[in-house]
Design an enzyme around this catalytic site. Sequence first.
Site, mmCIF file in Angstrom:
data_model
loop_
_atom_site.group_PDB
_atom_site.id
_atom_site.type_symbol
_atom_site.label_atom_id
_atom_site.label_comp_id
_atom_site.label_asym_id
_atom_site.label_seq_id
_atom_site.Cartn_x
_atom_site.Cartn_y
_atom_site.Cartn_z
ATOM 1 C CB CYS A 2 12.785 -17.330 32.777
ATOM 2 S SG CYS A 2 12.173 -16.362 31.420
ATOM 3 N NE ARG A 27 15.028 -17.128 38.314
ATOM 4 C CZ ARG A 27 16.278 -16.771 38.590
ATOM 5 N NH1 ARG A 27 16.656 -16.657 39.840
ATOM 6 N NH2 ARG A 27 17.136 -16.524 37.641
ATOM 7 C CD1 TRP A 74 9.152 -10.744 33.559
ATOM 8 C CD2 TRP A 74 10.651 -10.491 31.927
ATOM 9 N NE1 TRP A 74 9.331 -9.389 33.344
ATOM 10 C CE2 TRP A 74 10.239 -9.209 32.347
ATOM 11 C CE3 TRP A 74 11.592 -10.572 30.893
ATOM 12 C CZ2 TRP A 74 10.729 -8.032 31.789
ATOM 13 C CZ3 TRP A 74 12.074 -9.390 30.338
ATOM 14 C CH2 TRP A 74 11.646 -8.140 30.796
ATOM 15 C CG ASN A 100 15.806 -19.227 33.051
ATOM 16 O OD1 ASN A 100 14.684 -19.500 32.658
ATOM 17 N ND2 ASN A 100 16.182 -19.312 34.304
ATOM 18 N N GLY A 101 17.339 -16.913 29.547
ATOM 19 C CA GLY A 101 18.367 -16.187 28.805
ATOM 20 C C GLY A 101 17.870 -15.841 27.413
ATOM 21 C CD GLU A 482 14.576 1.805 46.485
ATOM 22 O OE1 GLU A 482 14.993 1.991 45.321
ATOM 23 O OE2 GLU A 482 14.101 0.722 46.839
ATOM 24 C CE LYS A 486 10.943 -0.670 45.903
ATOM 25 N NZ LYS A 486 12.313 -0.876 45.708
ATOM 26 C CD GLU A 489 10.432 -1.550 41.849
ATOM 27 O OE1 GLU A 489 11.310 -2.220 41.313
ATOM 28 O OE2 GLU A 489 10.400 -1.372 43.092
ATOM 29 C CG HIS A 505 16.744 23.886 37.973
ATOM 30 N ND1 HIS A 505 17.111 25.174 37.694
ATOM 31 C CD2 HIS A 505 17.247 23.610 39.209
ATOM 32 C CE1 HIS A 505 17.832 25.649 38.696
ATOM 33 N NE2 HIS A 505 17.927 24.729 39.636
ATOM 34 C CE LYS A 604 13.904 -9.839 44.729
ATOM 35 N NZ LYS A 604 13.805 -8.436 45.124
HETATM 36 C C1 G6P Z 1 15.203 -5.637 38.916
HETATM 37 C C2 G6P Z 1 14.394 -5.704 40.192
HETATM 38 C C3 G6P Z 1 14.826 -4.573 41.123
HETATM 39 C C4 G6P Z 1 16.307 -4.661 41.382
HETATM 40 C C5 G6P Z 1 17.110 -4.653 40.079
HETATM 41 C C6 G6P Z 1 18.564 -4.995 40.320
HETATM 42 O O1 G6P Z 1 14.854 -4.508 38.191
HETATM 43 O O2 G6P Z 1 13.007 -5.602 39.913
HETATM 44 O O3 G6P Z 1 14.135 -4.711 42.353
HETATM 45 O O4 G6P Z 1 16.702 -3.577 42.168
HETATM 46 O O5 G6P Z 1 16.602 -5.648 39.191
HETATM 47 O O6 G6P Z 1 18.626 -6.316 40.809
HETATM 48 P P1 G6P Z 1 19.829 -6.905 41.632
HETATM 49 O O7 G6P Z 1 19.460 -8.329 41.877
HETATM 50 O O8 G6P Z 1 21.039 -6.764 40.758
HETATM 51 O O9 G6P Z 1 19.954 -6.113 42.881
#
Ligand code: G6P
Length: 609
Positions: A2, A27, A74, A100-101, A482, A486, A489, A505, A604
């Site tokens: 948010c 956000r 969000w 927010n929150g 990772e 990616k 996501e 396994h 984000k």
């Molecule tokens: C969210 C984002 C990820 C990020 C994670 C941790 O899930 O979508 O891209 O890696 O938060 O965020 P930070 O700001 O703590 O690295």
Amino acid sequence: MCGIVGYIGSKTASGILLEGLKRLEYRGYDSAGLAIINDGGLVIEKAVGRILNLEKKVGPIFGSATVGIAHTRWATHGAPTETNAHPHLDHSGKIALVHNGIIENYASLRKYLEAQGVGFESETDTEVLAKLIGHFYTGDNLEQAVRSALSEVQGTYGIAVICADQPDRIIAARKGSPLIVGIGKNEYIVASDASAIIEHTNQVIYLSDGEMAIVSREGFRTITLDAVPVTKDVQQVEWKLEQIELGGFEHFMLKEIFEQPESVRMCMRGRVNLREGTIHLGGIANYARELTRAHRFVFTACGTAWHAGLVGEYLFEDLARIPTETEYASEFRYRNPVLDDGTVICAISQSGETADTLAALREARDKGALGIGIVNTVGSTIARETDAGVYLHVGPEIGVASTKAFTGQVTVLAMLAAFLGRRKHLSPANFQNFICALDQIPGQIEKVLEQSGEIRRVAEKLAGRENWLYLGRGYNYPVALEGALKIKEISYVHAEGMPAAEMKHGPIALVNKGMPAVFIATHSSQYDKILGNIEEVKARGATTVAVITEGDSEICRQCDFCFTVPKTIEPLEPLLTIIPLQLLAYHVAVLRGCNIDKPRNLAKSVTVE
Ligand code: G6P
């Protein structure tokens, strides 16, 4: 998670608010709204979806107002509908709130207010707070009413409030969700992060938890929730406007992937000194002794940052010979971890605001651990709540799928591991080799990026596949995780990353004809083993893709598709091997028609648990 923006000054508020919302859209982006004060009354507009939808609905009536608040959402409580979108109003319709929150005790507060005859329109926790402020408001005590309401609230908030009776002020407060006040010339912008502010000013104050700002055109006051005045230092935001603009790229994610040679350079600038054979990390200099003597490191993080932490675990054990664990912040904080004096907790976070990471850090510090941070956003909560730390300095990351933050985090972890290693047992020669290899990484990333066109051609062949495997060993096992994250996501395909040997396994049962199996198969210590793993999936019909070391013709012959990375030392390979996987995810997502920078359901900065 948010975004909030509020404006008070002499310009048209709605234009600045909408621009600010667009900057904050990363956000959260399922609905948005704004409120201004016009002719002594509130005017509100809301829309589901992107800020553009809201912009289309904002009519001329918004034109003359010079104060207002806005929000991009969000969803947590209630679906993304116009009714649930912020701002929310009190019962009189005079007070508007963006938030927010999460208000954790919203259900009991709502019951209480309903018993007093207050009606509700939305399903949100935020509306409860708006109504609660209205409940305490008697016509001339806005500041007091906000404080009284917040004292009843459990949970987290960053809020901005305006009231039609007092068009000369915005009240902002925070607990757990970031809030910044940008200071212009007779104008002020309240926002949840600096990206909504830097177009107008780079002078800011960061509110701390439990603080409130009363902002007018003439200036601002900061107080605690008990009305005790607090003096805040004005700080300068280093971000530049062009860093948060697309600059000719189609998407922020692609721009940020291509920024990595420069962002890794920035991360090392002034820190790695080849001539003197040193690494200087100013942010931890005062704690160098404690860190060197630590008998255990715990990295805690979420998402991509957690993967960087896993690479860090290998680096720390390898180079610094310190026992190290990497923990999901959300699990770590709730399982009563054993921590003592010699343990260092290291929170890794791009935003510096991730709720779980912050809570894990607090928990560990309460238990006596020294807390350090590896954070990108200067002045963020995690950065401020650590004893010491190292900033990434990779510039703002806007794309929701993290890319340059990952390489920045790994670079910092590599510098930190080598720095501690040198103070323990790493010989000057080995240390020098390490920093020479590190110094070459930016140029080597440039070479990998040249393959973007080739990676796109491979993506064209594979974009329709729904299940993917990512496999790596050693330092490249976190890269497999990772890479899979990616593509999940942003392409919405199912992908699993795992240590290559683990595949046997269980997950090997998934392999069928044409399933893409992506190997990180560099010419390193486990080369022969990974060759064997490639054979195992090929025998079951998988389409094999491999990230290999330049000049390796053997794997090239075996696999359907190969991307190359220049030779580097094994501990630094993740900085190169992740690049083709970022590009692969990007191109697959583009070909599948996905929204790259705003993937569905994601945000984000995750400031709720
Ligand atoms: C969210 C984002 C990820 C990020 C994670 C941790 O899930 O979508 O891209 O890696 O938060 O965020 P930070 O700001 O703590 O690295």
